[in-house]
Design a protein around this motif. Structure first.
Motif: not given
Length: 79
Positions: A10-11, A13-15, A40-41, A44, A47-48
């Motif tokens: 996830l990190i 993908e997002k950052y 914000e993380f 995320a 949500d995931k």
């Protein structure tokens, strides 16, 4: 069930941070995450996994601790 690998992905993908550089026991602040980025993380993550993270764990800032907390929250959810 450890969520660590999912959090690392996830990190990435997002950052755009390479997962091989993410030490699970090092503070995410060392990777440039400030308080806002951590919040914000967490959003995320919620949500995931379709979960709600507790608000009282504001001192958690490593992937290992986050993964443990995610696993606890997921395990406590009814099936």
């Amino acid at each position: 069930m450890s969520s660590l690998k999912d959090l690392q992905e996830l990190i990435h993908e997002k950052y755009g941070i390479d997962t091989s550089t993410l030490d699970p026991d090092t503070s995410l602040r060392d990777k440039g995450f400030d308080s806002l980025a951590l919040v914000e993380f967490v959003f995320a993550i919620e949500d995931k996994f379709g979960i709600t993270m507790p608000d009282n764990d504001t001192d958690i800032d490593t992937l290992a601790k986050l993964a443990d907390l995610v696993d606890q929250v997921r395990a406590a959810q009814p099936s």
